[in-house]
Design a protein around this motif. Structure first.
Motif: not given
Length: 372
Positions: A189, A217, A236, A246, A249, A260, A275
């Protein structure tokens, strides 16, 4: 933060070592300060002593330079401004600062007022292309030396100095780490925003990495506001509820990254979702090094050093000692593992670990050493 194509007649590129542990890391960019006016000459300088006398026009009364800012949320802009003020003091510059705080109309008014005041030079720190471009044209036409940081201006705007982080390099480094961590073909993402030069530049690299590595994506959300971190949490959160599978990110602005991280934790996905951010601050380092944090890597520069380097560049221009059209500041990769292993908790620790982040050879002279 922002990008479109900068006019670059020539480019001064300072490359940083990026090897994993020895060169160590990756550091860097975006925060906010109040709309103020201040005189940097009132702040004591803590930098090294010059080894030569100041040239004209810095050898008499303080030289007035207008700093017209468009700051965002977080620590980045505060550090950037502190670095700029320290350097201004050392260079005998009276730095007059205005900050539009995400208000484009106010920044346009601030810049017009700066032009009307006819300072020795103007520094523009961030801003929207449509807002800034016509006014930079006016400043240059008025004969005022002008330098911009992280503002993307069209090709018909010339005669200014363009400075920026190497957003492409920052994105390439952290996304390279992401691919190493999660592999190809995974669901990912993006949490970002458009219309900001650095985010657009970083987004272009993201698109290429997604295509080259056959990533899927599954969502693109995000925005930049007066409360960027907080305002991205619900966005988010909704995306993760739709796509809990997912794997990673990309949030290419540290204030967005912090939002996030919070959303990932709220959904109890910190052990499943990695992340990746861009930029760094002391607060960011705390978030990255917390036990179980999903923020595993970032790429950055030291914003205080960049603010100082931008001021040095315009000072050299005023002294007739700078003739290039652009300066770019590449950064380094910083991983959570290295931070934890080496117990690094502050940006100062990062700079000690990677001294090249000090930019001591960028836009300096014997009369103008790095004061940040």
């Amino acid at each position: 933060m922002p990008i479109t194509n900068h006019i670059r007649r020539s480019r001064r590129t300072m490359l940083f070592a990026t090897s994993a542990v020895a060169a160590l890391l990756a550091v860097a960019s975006c925060s906010q300060s109040d709309s103020t006016e201040s005189d940097a000459s009132s702040s004591p300088s803590t930098g090294p002593t010059a080894s030569a006398p100041r040239p004209k026009p810095f050898d008499a009364s303080p030289v007035t330079v207008a700093l017209v800012r468009q700051s965002g949320a977080g620590d980045y802009f505060e550090a950037w401004g502190q670095g700029a003020q320290k350097q201004a003091t050392a260079a005998n510059i009276k730095l007059t600062i205005t900050d539009a705080r995400n208000d484009n109309a106010k920044q346009a008014s601030d810049l017009q007022q700066a032009i009307d005041a006819k300072p020795a030079a103007i520094i523009v720190d961030h801003g929207q292309t449509d807002t800034i471009a016509p006014l930079v044209k006016k400043a240059v036409a008025a004969g005022i030396p002008t330098i911009v940081y992280d503002v993307a201006l069209p090709a018909d705007v010339t005669g200014y100095i363009a400075t920026s982080q190497s957003d492409e390099s920052l994105a390439e480094q952290v996304l390279g780490q992401m691919i190493k961590d999660i592999g190809q073909g995974q669901k990912v993402g993006l949490v970002s925003a458009t219309g900001f030069a650095p985010l657009d530049r970083r987004g272009a690299v993201w698109k290429k990495v997604v295509a080259d590595n056959k990533l899927q994506q599954v969502f693109f959300t995000g925005k930049v506001t007066e409360s960027t971190a907080t305002d991205n949490i619900p966005l988010v959160d909704a995306a993760l509820k739709q796509h809990p599978d997912v794997k990673a990110i990309f949030a290419p602005y540290d204030e967005i990254t912090k939002g996030v991280v919070q959303a990932v934790k709220q959904n109890n996905l910190q052990d499943k979702v990695k992340v990746y951010g861009i930029d760094i601050s002391n607060a960011d380092l705390q978030v990255m090094t917390e036990s179980g944090s999903p923020w595993v890597a970032t790429a950055a520069t030291d914003p205080g050093q960049i603010g100082a380097a931008v001021v040095r560049t315009i000072a050299l221009k005023l002294a007739g000692q700078f003739n290039e059209a652009s300066v770019q500041f590449p950064g380094v990769l910083i991983t959570q593992k290295v931070l934890q292993d080496q117990k690094i908790t502050t940006v100062g620790d990062v700079v000690k670990a990677e001294p090249k982040l000090k930019l001591d050879t960028t836009s300096v002279a014997d009369w103008l050493p790095n004061a940040a």
